[in-house]
Design an enzyme around this catalytic site. Structure first.
Site, mmCIF file in Angstrom:
data_model
loop_
_atom_site.group_PDB
_atom_site.id
_atom_site.type_symbol
_atom_site.label_atom_id
_atom_site.label_comp_id
_atom_site.label_asym_id
_atom_site.label_seq_id
_atom_site.Cartn_x
_atom_site.Cartn_y
_atom_site.Cartn_z
ATOM 1 N N HIS A 149 0.657 6.735 17.631
ATOM 2 C CA HIS A 149 2.020 7.274 17.681
ATOM 3 C C HIS A 149 2.132 8.472 18.632
ATOM 4 O O HIS A 149 3.244 8.819 19.053
ATOM 5 C CB HIS A 149 2.476 7.702 16.290
ATOM 6 C CG HIS A 149 3.169 6.633 15.525
ATOM 7 N ND1 HIS A 149 4.286 5.969 16.010
ATOM 8 C CD2 HIS A 149 2.937 6.117 14.288
ATOM 9 C CE1 HIS A 149 4.703 5.095 15.109
ATOM 10 N NE2 HIS A 149 3.897 5.155 14.061
ATOM 11 N N PRO A 196 4.217 9.782 0.092
ATOM 12 C CA PRO A 196 4.758 8.427 -0.083
ATOM 13 C C PRO A 196 4.314 7.411 0.954
ATOM 14 O O PRO A 196 4.537 6.211 0.777
ATOM 15 C CB PRO A 196 6.273 8.646 -0.001
ATOM 16 C CG PRO A 196 6.430 9.841 0.888
ATOM 17 C CD PRO A 196 5.259 10.730 0.542
ATOM 18 N N GLN A 252 8.584 15.612 4.346
ATOM 19 C CA GLN A 252 8.592 14.282 4.953
ATOM 20 C C GLN A 252 9.969 14.086 5.566
ATOM 21 O O GLN A 252 10.941 13.808 4.877
ATOM 22 C CB GLN A 252 8.300 13.188 3.918
ATOM 23 C CG GLN A 252 8.449 11.778 4.442
ATOM 24 C CD GLN A 252 7.647 11.514 5.708
ATOM 25 O OE1 GLN A 252 6.518 11.955 5.839
ATOM 26 N NE2 GLN A 252 8.238 10.798 6.654
ATOM 27 N N GLU A 257 7.109 1.286 16.231
ATOM 28 C CA GLU A 257 6.077 0.725 15.369
ATOM 29 C C GLU A 257 5.401 -0.527 15.922
ATOM 30 O O GLU A 257 4.205 -0.727 15.710
ATOM 31 C CB GLU A 257 6.663 0.441 13.984
ATOM 32 C CG GLU A 257 7.108 1.684 13.236
ATOM 33 C CD GLU A 257 5.972 2.658 12.944
ATOM 34 O OE1 GLU A 257 4.799 2.310 13.158
ATOM 35 O OE2 GLU A 257 6.258 3.786 12.499
ATOM 36 N N MET A 267 1.843 10.123 8.427
ATOM 37 C CA MET A 267 3.028 10.508 9.177
ATOM 38 C C MET A 267 2.559 11.244 10.411
ATOM 39 O O MET A 267 1.838 12.245 10.329
ATOM 40 C CB MET A 267 3.969 11.388 8.348
ATOM 41 C CG MET A 267 5.241 11.782 9.097
ATOM 42 S SD MET A 267 6.241 10.363 9.569
ATOM 43 C CE MET A 267 6.996 10.969 11.078
ATOM 44 N N GLU A 268 3.008 10.747 11.570
ATOM 45 C CA GLU A 268 2.465 11.146 12.862
ATOM 46 C C GLU A 268 3.023 12.449 13.388
ATOM 47 O O GLU A 268 3.292 12.581 14.593
ATOM 48 C CB GLU A 268 2.730 10.032 13.872
ATOM 49 C CG GLU A 268 4.207 9.742 14.157
ATOM 50 C CD GLU A 268 4.872 8.754 13.220
ATOM 51 O OE1 GLU A 268 5.963 8.265 13.559
ATOM 52 O OE2 GLU A 268 4.314 8.471 12.143
ATOM 53 N N ASN A 269 3.182 13.460 12.559
ATOM 54 C CA ASN A 269 3.698 14.742 13.028
ATOM 55 C C ASN A 269 2.840 15.255 14.181
ATOM 56 O O ASN A 269 1.610 15.295 14.072
ATOM 57 C CB ASN A 269 3.700 15.749 11.874
ATOM 58 C CG ASN A 269 4.494 15.246 10.692
ATOM 59 O OD1 ASN A 269 5.637 14.824 10.816
ATOM 60 N ND2 ASN A 269 3.878 15.256 9.519
ATOM 61 N N HIS A 316 -3.636 4.173 13.789
ATOM 62 C CA HIS A 316 -2.189 3.930 13.878
ATOM 63 C C HIS A 316 -1.443 5.232 14.127
ATOM 64 O O HIS A 316 -0.611 5.321 15.040
ATOM 65 C CB HIS A 316 -1.708 3.275 12.583
ATOM 66 C CG HIS A 316 -0.255 2.947 12.573
ATOM 67 N ND1 HIS A 316 0.236 1.712 12.924
ATOM 68 C CD2 HIS A 316 0.844 3.700 12.271
ATOM 69 C CE1 HIS A 316 1.554 1.705 12.838
ATOM 70 N NE2 HIS A 316 1.941 2.908 12.438
ATOM 71 N N GLU A 317 -1.729 6.246 13.329
ATOM 72 C CA GLU A 317 -1.017 7.518 13.486
ATOM 73 C C GLU A 317 -1.349 8.169 14.821
ATOM 74 O O GLU A 317 -0.491 8.789 15.455
ATOM 75 C CB GLU A 317 -1.331 8.456 12.327
ATOM 76 C CG GLU A 317 -1.048 7.891 10.940
ATOM 77 C CD GLU A 317 0.349 7.320 10.786
ATOM 78 O OE1 GLU A 317 1.292 7.810 11.443
ATOM 79 O OE2 GLU A 317 0.513 6.376 9.995
ATOM 80 N N LYS A 344 3.905 1.909 -0.417
ATOM 81 C CA LYS A 344 3.338 0.609 -0.090
ATOM 82 C C LYS A 344 2.622 -0.012 -1.280
ATOM 83 O O LYS A 344 2.620 -1.242 -1.448
ATOM 84 C CB LYS A 344 2.363 0.775 1.087
ATOM 85 C CG LYS A 344 1.522 -0.444 1.398
ATOM 86 C CD LYS A 344 0.459 -0.138 2.421
ATOM 87 C CE LYS A 344 -0.497 -1.323 2.589
ATOM 88 N NZ LYS A 344 -1.582 -1.038 3.554
ATOM 89 N N TYR A 348 7.045 -3.502 12.356
ATOM 90 C CA TYR A 348 5.628 -3.274 12.614
ATOM 91 C C TYR A 348 4.967 -4.538 13.168
ATOM 92 O O TYR A 348 4.456 -4.551 14.294
ATOM 93 C CB TYR A 348 4.907 -2.852 11.337
ATOM 94 C CG TYR A 348 5.249 -1.477 10.830
ATOM 95 C CD1 TYR A 348 4.334 -0.431 10.950
ATOM 96 C CD2 TYR A 348 6.456 -1.200 10.201
ATOM 97 C CE1 TYR A 348 4.614 0.842 10.474
ATOM 98 C CE2 TYR A 348 6.758 0.058 9.723
ATOM 99 C CZ TYR A 348 5.833 1.081 9.856
ATOM 100 O OH TYR A 348 6.131 2.330 9.390
ATOM 101 N N ASP A 392 15.941 3.991 6.286
ATOM 102 C CA ASP A 392 14.686 3.691 5.602
ATOM 103 C C ASP A 392 14.569 2.200 5.299
ATOM 104 O O ASP A 392 13.465 1.678 5.134
ATOM 105 C CB ASP A 392 14.619 4.505 4.308
ATOM 106 C CG ASP A 392 13.193 4.839 3.918
ATOM 107 O OD1 ASP A 392 12.380 5.072 4.819
ATOM 108 O OD2 ASP A 392 12.903 4.865 2.711
#
Length: 603
Positions: free
Chosen positions: A299, A266, A139, A318, A270-272, A295-296, A560, A383, A375
């Site tokens: 991105h 976590p 991450q 975001e 995650m939009e890799n 959402h991802e 979250k 967002y 972070d």
């Protein structure tokens, strides 16, 4: 494979020592061996330099890496040992790696090894997965790429890459790149990413993984036990990609796959690029939580294609993505469905503003995160306040004009970075200045550099939530949960979450038992519903939910969910001791992104 020259002059990035270096990277050749026994990655990173003549040294970001040697390479690839040194250490930023250049240097090869405690890496034992094999995932966002790769770790610096990764032969390796769809016998995998990306989008995962193709350009990777469920849950993936393209232009990354990670991941997702990482907590069985996938996917335009220049500009990623996500969901499932998402988002924003403080500069869209972990900027401000700004703009200019603006924005700045000041200039030139008084009616400065939620934020309402509110009123007036049950049979997860958020905090354990008997909240497999239910059980002392709560906290790593549940637990009379006990057992299952927050909260 040379990335385009940036047309946006970005401000200095306070979170990267490399931001001030005139010599920039342009292409990475990575060679790594994954060692599950020692929890390390070892190998080399060879960086082609875009402008080596620009300075006498090049600077990289590192954190907790062992740098074993550095070589300079000339145009013919001949290596020469290079002088290097590491700067002063910072707990958050790590250490700057300074490497001296020669006149003929075109590339550098850095030989290095990661620490077993590298913050970006999570090493999972078989018992922590859905199968019988160990698992590794990375991450990198926001500034954790430097813990597994010496790099110029700023979102405003992009590069292409290729990689050779060696893993145990019975496992499959995947990256944010062109990926294999089945394992081989050698354990050696080769990857290529021809579109330039920033370091925070570097990703690696290794595990017992299989692939299911959904369409010519979409598919799912997951552990064998999880793959059938995931394939069913994400059946609309191709429809989402097609809807996104219809809104804001072609998908530029060829393949769009999902990797379902073990529950310790976590984040929701995650939009890799090419390989979005997602949490298994969205596998609700009824496709009710797939807005996270939208959402991802969004991105792929807002974030991956046009990227925030620094983490102070995070809302440019975001805010646009949340707006885009809900447009995708509206396209697929209707306006009433999207309206529920908007209401839940606005409720979360109000909660965050109250928690941070309505006058706090941390409620501005343009953040000031210098000297802090970026972070800390990952809140509903970036967002939901960002999305609300776009909703306000939509209300003023209409959807067609706003859609045209956004589509042209993505096309104009593709594969580049964007900072807030430059975006505001672009917004004024291309949209606001074309209509006298429009910027004043928008109150742009109040949105970007003002606290809280501006007074002209569009009102948000949901017809479907109105029916939920009616059920809550009936409950308050004496209607039993069992009597309400027939009218709730078609409710989505979002309606149930709104219902639970609307319950009064004065309910007794007996009243919760009646609700539980009617609606089976405690045994729900839906993480969103459980996270909304457990605070009520803790407040009322409803012991029947205690085991389910503790099991949830021990196995789910999504921050979250963890933060509000631990806070609710800590607020009960015996909560601090219970929380510490559960956390001590659960902490090995959590990623450093989660423990970085929870250590300060619980311990």
């Amino acid at each position: 494979m040379t990335p385009p020259s940036p047309s946006v002059a970005l401000p200095a990035d306070p979170h990267s020592a490399a931001s001030g270096s005139p010599v920039r990277v342009q292409h990475l050749a990575l060679a790594l061996t994954v060692d599950f026994d020692h929890h390390t990655l070892a190998g080399s990173a060879t960086w082609q330099l875009a402008n080596p003549e620009a300075g006498s040294e090049v600077v990289f970001d590192t954190r907790d890496l062992t740098i074993e040697a550095v070589e300079r390479l000339d145009a013919a690839g001949h290596p020469t040992p290079a002088d290097f040194f590491l700067g002063a250490a910072s707990a958050t930023l790590g250490q700057a790696l300074h490497v001296a250049l020669a006149l003929d240097t075109t590339a550098l090869r850095i030989h290095y090894r990661t620490a077993p405690t590298a913050a970006a890496l999570q090493w999972l034992a078989p018992a922590q997965t859905a199968g019988t094999q160990p698992f590794l995932f990375t991450q990198s966002q926001a500034i954790l790429a430097r813990t597994w790769l010496p790099c110029q770790d700023s979102p405003g610096i992009r590069f292409t890459y290729e990689a050779s990764v060696r893993v145990p032969p019975h496992l499959l390796a995947l990256m944010s790149a062109e990926n294999p769809q089945q394992r081989n016998d050698s354990g050696a995998y080769h990857f290529r990413m021809t579109q330039p990306i920033p370091a925070y989008l570097m990703a690696l995962a290794v595990g017992d993984l299989e692939f299911a193709q959904l369409s010519h350009r979409t598919g799912i990777y997951a552990e064998p036990a999880t793959l059938p469920t995931a394939t069913h849950e994400f059946a609309d993936l191709e429809k989402m990609v097609a809807a996104a393209e219809q809104l804001y232009g072609p998908y530029r990354w060829e393949q769009y796959d999902l990797l379902v990670l073990p529950p310790s991941f976590p984040f929701g997702g995650m939009e890799n690029p090419r390989l979005t990482f997602v949490t298994p907590t969205i596998l609700a069985g009824d496709r009710s939580l797939t807005s996270l996938i939208a959402h991802e996917l969004a991105h792929s335009w807002s974030g991956n294609l046009v990227t925030n220049g620094t983490w102070n500009d995070f809302w440019l990623n975001e805010g646009f993505t949340v707006y885009f996500e809900r447009r995708i969901m509206e396209h697929l499932y209707g306006r009433e469905y999207a309206d529920m998402l908007q209401v839940l988002g606005r409720d979360a924003l109000h909660h965050t503003i109250a928690e941070i403080g309505a006058g706090s500069p941390d409620t501005h869209l343009r953040l000031q995160l210098a000297g802090r972990d970026p972070d800390e900027g990952l809140t509903e401000i970036t967002y939901e306040k960002g999305c609300s700004l776009l909703l306000a703009l939509e209300a003023l200019v209409g959807r067609p004009r706003l859609d045209t603006f956004i589509k042209e924005y993505f096309a104009r700045f593709s594969f580049q970075a964007m900072d807030t000041a430059t975006f505001l200039d672009y917004l004024r030139t291309e949209l606001l200045n074309k209509e006298p008084g429009l910027e004043g009616r928008l109150q742009l400065s109040d949105w970007v550099d003002g606290p809280g939620l501006p007074a002209n934020a569009p009102a948000i309402a949901s017809h479907r939530f109105a029916a939920v509110d009616q059920a809550l009123a009936q409950l308050q007036s004496g209607t039993s949960p069992a009597e309400l049950q027939p009218g709730t049979s078609e409710w989505s997860s979002h309606e149930w979450v709104h219902f639970l958020h609307g319950l009064p905090p004065t309910l007794s354990a007996g009243e919760l038992a009646q609700l539980d008997a009617a609606f089976e909240f405690t045994t729900s497999g839906n993480a969103e519903i459980l996270t909304a239910w457990f605070p009520h059980t803790l407040l009322a002392g409803y012991a029947a939910a205690d085991e389910a709560l503790e099991n949830f906290l021990r196995h789910v790593g999504r921050r979250k969910f963890l933060v509000p549940l631990y806070r609710a637990l800590l607020a009960t009379p015996d909560g601090p001791a219970r929380a510490r006990k559960i956390y001590a057992e659960a902490r090995p299952n959590y990623h450093s992104v989660a423990t970085g927050t929870l250590d300060a909260l619980v311990v």
